[in-house]
Design an enzyme around this catalytic site. Structure first.
Site, mmCIF file in Angstrom:
data_model
loop_
_atom_site.group_PDB
_atom_site.id
_atom_site.type_symbol
_atom_site.label_atom_id
_atom_site.label_comp_id
_atom_site.label_asym_id
_atom_site.label_seq_id
_atom_site.Cartn_x
_atom_site.Cartn_y
_atom_site.Cartn_z
ATOM 1 N N THR A 132 33.908 42.002 34.277
ATOM 2 C CA THR A 132 34.793 43.162 34.408
ATOM 3 C C THR A 132 35.724 43.319 33.203
ATOM 4 O OG1 THR A 132 36.640 44.013 35.728
ATOM 5 C CG2 THR A 132 36.354 41.646 35.732
ATOM 6 N N ASP A 133 36.187 44.548 32.997
ATOM 7 C CA ASP A 133 37.182 44.784 31.930
ATOM 8 C C ASP A 133 38.547 44.211 32.304
ATOM 9 O OD1 ASP A 133 37.877 46.612 33.923
ATOM 10 O OD2 ASP A 133 37.896 48.370 32.620
ATOM 11 N N GLU A 134 38.728 43.856 33.590
ATOM 12 C CA GLU A 134 40.052 43.375 34.022
ATOM 13 C C GLU A 134 40.420 42.041 33.385
ATOM 14 O OE1 GLU A 134 41.011 43.824 38.127
ATOM 15 O OE2 GLU A 134 39.934 45.712 38.302
ATOM 16 N N LEU B 225 38.824 52.426 45.871
ATOM 17 C CA LEU B 225 39.568 53.697 45.833
ATOM 18 C C LEU B 225 38.760 54.949 46.228
ATOM 19 C CD1 LEU B 225 42.289 55.125 45.146
ATOM 20 C CD2 LEU B 225 41.387 55.458 42.861
ATOM 21 N N ASN C 56 33.385 50.959 38.628
ATOM 22 C CA ASN C 56 32.162 51.664 39.035
ATOM 23 C C ASN C 56 32.434 52.535 40.259
ATOM 24 O OD1 ASN C 56 29.203 49.768 38.294
ATOM 25 N ND2 ASN C 56 31.143 49.623 37.236
ATOM 26 N N LYS D 55 37.417 35.838 37.410
ATOM 27 C CA LYS D 55 36.294 36.391 36.624
ATOM 28 C C LYS D 55 36.384 35.892 35.177
ATOM 29 C CE LYS D 55 33.469 38.944 37.691
ATOM 30 N NZ LYS D 55 32.110 38.748 38.305
ATOM 31 N N PRO E 189 51.166 44.446 43.848
ATOM 32 C CA PRO E 189 51.838 43.448 43.001
ATOM 33 C C PRO E 189 51.007 43.174 41.741
ATOM 34 C CG PRO E 189 51.656 42.672 45.284
ATOM 35 C CD PRO E 189 50.850 43.935 45.191
ATOM 36 N N SER F 7 35.173 40.630 45.040
ATOM 37 C CA SER F 7 35.374 41.662 44.020
ATOM 38 C C SER F 7 36.612 42.535 44.214
ATOM 39 C CB SER F 7 34.131 42.569 43.976
ATOM 40 O OG SER F 7 34.093 43.373 45.144
ATOM 41 N N TYR G 97 41.951 37.786 41.120
ATOM 42 C CA TYR G 97 40.571 38.250 40.911
ATOM 43 C C TYR G 97 40.187 38.162 39.440
ATOM 44 C CZ TYR G 97 36.814 41.549 39.890
ATOM 45 O OH TYR G 97 35.672 42.119 39.382
ATOM 46 N N PRO H 156 46.688 56.916 50.648
ATOM 47 C CA PRO H 156 47.717 56.047 50.069
ATOM 48 C C PRO H 156 47.530 55.820 48.566
ATOM 49 C CG PRO H 156 46.082 54.720 51.219
ATOM 50 C CD PRO H 156 45.646 56.139 51.367
HETATM 51 P P1 NAD Z 1 30.716 43.805 46.195
HETATM 52 O O1 NAD Z 1 31.943 43.142 46.722
HETATM 53 O O2 NAD Z 1 30.377 45.171 46.664
HETATM 54 O O3 NAD Z 1 29.440 42.872 46.515
HETATM 55 C C1 NAD Z 1 29.459 41.501 46.305
HETATM 56 C C2 NAD Z 1 28.208 40.895 46.953
HETATM 57 O O4 NAD Z 1 28.191 39.490 46.647
HETATM 58 C C3 NAD Z 1 28.192 41.029 48.488
HETATM 59 O O5 NAD Z 1 26.927 41.462 48.928
HETATM 60 C C4 NAD Z 1 28.471 39.614 48.978
HETATM 61 O O6 NAD Z 1 27.873 39.311 50.212
HETATM 62 C C5 NAD Z 1 27.868 38.784 47.843
HETATM 63 N N1 NAD Z 1 28.467 37.435 47.768
HETATM 64 C C6 NAD Z 1 29.784 37.110 47.788
HETATM 65 N N2 NAD Z 1 29.922 35.780 47.727
HETATM 66 C C7 NAD Z 1 28.675 35.254 47.646
HETATM 67 C C8 NAD Z 1 28.162 33.929 47.555
HETATM 68 N N3 NAD Z 1 28.957 32.859 47.559
HETATM 69 N N4 NAD Z 1 26.828 33.749 47.496
HETATM 70 C C9 NAD Z 1 25.980 34.824 47.523
HETATM 71 N N5 NAD Z 1 26.415 36.098 47.621
HETATM 72 C C10 NAD Z 1 27.742 36.304 47.684
HETATM 73 O O7 NAD Z 1 30.858 43.737 44.613
HETATM 74 P P2 NAD Z 1 30.448 44.826 43.525
HETATM 75 O O8 NAD Z 1 31.499 45.853 43.449
HETATM 76 O O9 NAD Z 1 29.043 45.223 43.739
HETATM 77 O O10 NAD Z 1 30.552 43.948 42.189
HETATM 78 C C11 NAD Z 1 29.427 43.208 41.717
HETATM 79 C C12 NAD Z 1 29.835 42.440 40.478
HETATM 80 O O11 NAD Z 1 30.274 43.339 39.466
HETATM 81 C C13 NAD Z 1 30.989 41.457 40.690
HETATM 82 O O12 NAD Z 1 30.729 40.300 39.946
HETATM 83 C C14 NAD Z 1 32.203 42.193 40.151
HETATM 84 O O13 NAD Z 1 33.176 41.273 39.667
HETATM 85 C C15 NAD Z 1 31.570 42.977 39.021
HETATM 86 N N6 NAD Z 1 32.282 44.232 38.670
HETATM 87 C C16 NAD Z 1 32.471 45.185 39.628
HETATM 88 C C17 NAD Z 1 33.082 46.390 39.285
HETATM 89 C C18 NAD Z 1 33.312 47.483 40.299
HETATM 90 O O14 NAD Z 1 33.910 48.502 39.935
HETATM 91 N N7 NAD Z 1 32.845 47.356 41.529
HETATM 92 C C19 NAD Z 1 33.512 46.588 37.973
HETATM 93 C C20 NAD Z 1 33.338 45.568 37.033
HETATM 94 C C21 NAD Z 1 32.679 44.403 37.393
HETATM 95 O O1 TDX Z 2 44.216 52.806 48.525
HETATM 96 C C1 TDX Z 2 44.260 52.621 47.304
HETATM 97 N N1 TDX Z 2 45.209 53.272 46.572
HETATM 98 C C2 TDX Z 2 45.361 53.132 45.228
HETATM 99 O O2 TDX Z 2 46.236 53.736 44.606
HETATM 100 C C3 TDX Z 2 43.350 51.759 46.606
HETATM 101 C C4 TDX Z 2 42.270 51.029 47.366
HETATM 102 C C5 TDX Z 2 43.481 51.630 45.242
HETATM 103 N N2 TDX Z 2 44.460 52.280 44.566
HETATM 104 C C6 TDX Z 2 44.543 52.136 43.102
HETATM 105 C C7 TDX Z 2 44.582 50.715 42.567
HETATM 106 C C8 TDX Z 2 43.861 50.827 41.237
HETATM 107 O O3 TDX Z 2 44.769 51.234 40.221
HETATM 108 O O4 TDX Z 2 43.341 52.702 42.572
HETATM 109 C C9 TDX Z 2 42.853 51.944 41.457
HETATM 110 C C10 TDX Z 2 41.454 51.457 41.770
HETATM 111 O O5 TDX Z 2 41.556 50.492 42.796
HETATM 112 P P1 TDX Z 2 40.297 49.658 43.340
HETATM 113 O O6 TDX Z 2 39.255 50.606 43.802
HETATM 114 O O7 TDX Z 2 40.802 48.634 44.284
HETATM 115 O O8 TDX Z 2 39.734 49.014 41.990
HETATM 116 P P2 TDX Z 2 40.372 48.028 40.897
HETATM 117 O O9 TDX Z 2 41.492 47.251 41.438
HETATM 118 O O10 TDX Z 2 40.654 48.850 39.662
HETATM 119 O O11 TDX Z 2 39.128 47.049 40.622
HETATM 120 C C11 TDX Z 2 37.784 47.565 40.587
HETATM 121 O O12 TDX Z 2 37.359 47.767 39.263
HETATM 122 C C12 TDX Z 2 37.164 46.630 38.471
HETATM 123 C C13 TDX Z 2 36.828 46.621 41.302
HETATM 124 O O13 TDX Z 2 37.280 46.414 42.606
HETATM 125 C C14 TDX Z 2 36.688 45.309 40.553
HETATM 126 O O14 TDX Z 2 35.692 44.509 41.169
HETATM 127 C C15 TDX Z 2 36.280 45.610 39.150
HETATM 128 O O15 TDX Z 2 36.232 44.425 38.393
#
Ligand code: NAD
Ligand code: TDX
Length: 359
Positions: free
Chosen positions: A138-140, A203, A193, A167, A295, A94, A163, A218
Site C-alpha cells: 500500500t501507499d500508506e 469508504l 482501490n 504493511k 486517530p 486491511s 495497519y 459519517p
Molecule cells: P480484504 O480485507 O478485502 O481481503 C483480505 C483477504 O485476506 C480476506 O479474504 C481474508 O479472509 C484473507 N486473510 C486474512 N488473513 C488471512 C490469513 N492469515 N491467511 C489467509 N487469508 C487471510 O483486503 P483487500 O482490500 O482485498 O486488500 C488486499 C491486499 O491489498 C492487502 O494486502 C492490502 O494491504 C492491499 N491493499 C489494499 C488496498 C485497498 O484499497 N483495498 C490498497 C492498497 C493495498
Molecule cells: O465512514 C468513513 N468515513 C470517512 O470519512 C470511512 C469508512 C472512512 N472515511 C475516510 C477515512 C479515509 O480518509 O475515508 C478515507 C478512506 O477510508 P477507508 O476506506 O477506510 O480507506 P483507507 O483508510 O484510506 O485505507 C484503504 O486504502 C489503502 C484500505 O483500507 C487499505 O487497505 C489500503 O492500504
C-alpha cells in the site's frame, strides 16, 4: 520476468482485490494455468465473490483451500501438490480503523503471516529457479503528505497507523528475502482501490449502502483528507503487467491519477446515486454528517506512478467517473451478493469513536 506462469497461488483471494484478480485472470486474461486460492476466510472474506469461477473451473483450473498463511506447513504442501511457480500475496488485515481497535491481528497476519509465506517461497525457489513471490502493498507505508508532492518508490517509509506499520514491516521482510536469500520478489504499493466485491466497512461501499438505507453519512474530521482512487480492474492489470514484465527485486507504485478530498468524493457519490435511483440529490446530501476524526488520520496520499508507466507501459484506464459508474451499477445490481456486515464489537467501537451514527 518473461517466464510463462503456470500455477499461481493467490493468498486472500476471497477478499476484495484478490477476488477481482482471480476474475481478471480467468475473464480478462483467459489464463490457462491453475489458480489456487488460499484464504482462511476472515470476516473480510466472502466466498460468493468467486461463485461463478467455482462453478466453471473448480477442480480443473481453480482450487480453493481454507488455510491460513500462518500455517507454513500446509501452505507448502498445497504449493507442492499444485507445482506452484508463483505466489501473489494479497492476504492481510486491511482496515485502518480495525487496526486502531485491535492491532495484534495485524502483526500476526501482515507481519508473521508474510514471514511464514516467504519461508514457503524460499523452499519453492530451491526446487524451481523460475519461482516468483509477488507482494501486494500500500501507499500508506510512505506516511502522510502536505499539500504538495507525491510518493515515489524512493520516498522513505513513515507509517503512522498499526495497519501501515504492519504493511511496511512486511515490505521490509520481502525485500530482505531478495537481498539475503536471492528470493525473486516483486512489490507494488498502490493507492485506495474501489470497485465490485469491496467490504462495506470501506469508504465507498460504506457510503453507498448508507445512502440506500437512508442512514447518516459519517465523514471523519473536516473531510479534507485526500486519497488517490484506483479502479480495482486497473490495479489487477497493473499486477499482471508487473508480474510478466517487471524487474525482479524492484518496487512499483500504482496510482489512479485521481486525488480527491473525502467530502468531495461523498458529495459526488450522492449526485451519482441520485442519478441512478432517480432521487433528488439533496435527499442524500442532507445525510452527510461530520463525525470525530480518525486517530492519526493521514492527511494526503498522492502517488507518482511514472516508473511503471515509463518502464512497463501501464497507466490506469478508468477515469473516476467511469470507475464509479461501473461500481455503483454493480452494487445496485447485487441483490444476491451478501453484504458482509461488520461484527458487533467493531460496530460498538465505531459508534463510540465516530459518534452514534458513525457505524
Ligand atoms: P480484504 O480485507 O478485502 O481481503 C483480505 C483477504 O485476506 C480476506 O479474504 C481474508 O479472509 C484473507 N486473510 C486474512 N488473513 C488471512 C490469513 N492469515 N491467511 C489467509 N487469508 C487471510 O483486503 P483487500 O482490500 O482485498 O486488500 C488486499 C491486499 O491489498 C492487502 O494486502 C492490502 O494491504 C492491499 N491493499 C489494499 C488496498 C485497498 O484499497 N483495498 C490498497 C492498497 C493495498
Ligand atoms: O465512514 C468513513 N468515513 C470517512 O470519512 C470511512 C469508512 C472512512 N472515511 C475516510 C477515512 C479515509 O480518509 O475515508 C478515507 C478512506 O477510508 P477507508 O476506506 O477506510 O480507506 P483507507 O483508510 O484510506 O485505507 C484503504 O486504502 C489503502 C484500505 O483500507 C487499505 O487497505 C489500503 O492500504
Amino acid at each position: 520476468m518473461a517466464t510463462e506462469r503456470k500455477s499461481i497461488l493467490v493468498t486472500g483471494g476471497a477478499g476484495f482485490i484478490g477476488a477481482n484478480f482471480i476474475h481478471h485472470l480467468f475473464e480478462q486474461l483467459n489464463f490457462k494455468g491453475k489458480v489456487i486460492n488460499l484464504d482462511c476466510l476472515t470476516y473480510a472474506s466472502n466466498v460468493e465473490n468467486l461463485k461463478s469461477i467455482e462453478e466453471k473451473y473448480s477442480g480443473s483450473r481453480y482450487f480453493f483451500e481454507k488455510v491460513s498463511i500462518n500455517d507454513a506447513e500446509r501452505a507448502l504442501e498445497i504449493c507442492n501438490r499444485h507445482a506452484v511457480d508463483t505466489i501473489v500475496h494479497f492476504a492481510a488485515e486491511s482496515h485502518v480503523d480495525r487496526s486502531i481497535l485491535g492491532p495484534a491481528a495485524f502483526v500476526e497476519t501482515n507481519i508473521v503471516g508474510t514471514f511464514q509465506l516467504l519461508e514457503v517461497g524460499r523452499k519453492l525457489h530451491k526446487e524451481n529457479s523460475d519461482f516468483v513471490f509477488y507482494h501486494v502493498s500500500t501507499d500508506e507505508v510512505y506516511g502522510s503528505l502536505g499539500p504538495t508532492g507525491s510518493f515515489t518508490e524512493e520516498t522513505p517509509y513513515d507509517p503512522r497507523s498499526p495497519y501501515s506499520a504492519s504493511k511496511a514491516s512486511s515490505d521490509h521482510l520481502v525485500r530482505a528475502s531478495f537481498h539475503t536469500y536471492g528470493l525473486p520478489v516483486l512489490i507494488s504499493n498502490c493507492s485506495n482501490n474501489y470497485g465490485p466485491y469491496q467490504h462495506l466497512e470501506k469508504l465507498i461501499p460504506h457510503m453507498i449502502t448508507k445512502m440506500l438505507s437512508g442512514q447518516k453519512l459519517p465523514v471523519y474530521g473536516d473531510g479534507k483528507n485526500i486519497r488517490d482512487w484506483l479502479y480495482v480492474g486497473d490495479h489487477c492489470e497493473a499486477i499482471w503487467t508487473i508480474l510478466t514484465k517487471g524487474q525482479v527485486g524492484e518496487t512499483y507504485n500504482v496510482g489512479g491519477d485521481c486525488e480527491i478530498t473525502n467530502i468531495d468524493l461523498v458529495r459526488r457519490l450522492c449526485e451519482k446515486v441520485a442519478k441512478f435511483t432517480e432521487t433528488p440529490a439533496q435527499k442524500f446530501l442532507d445525510l452527510i454528517e461530520f463525525v470525530p476524526d480518525r486517530p492519526g488520520h493521514d492527511r494526503r496520499y498522492s502517488i507518482d506512478f511514472s516508473k511503471i508507466s515509463s518502464q512497463l507501459g501501464w497507466k490506469p484506464k478508468h477515469s473516476f467517473e467511469e470507475g464509479i459508474e461501473k461500481t455503483l451499477r454493480w452494487y445496485l445490481d447485487q441483490s444476491n451478493w451478501s453484504r458482509t456486515q461488520s461484527g458487533e464489537e467493531y460496530q460498538r467501537w465505531v459508534a463510540s469513536n465516530y459518534g452514534k451514527r458513525g457505524g
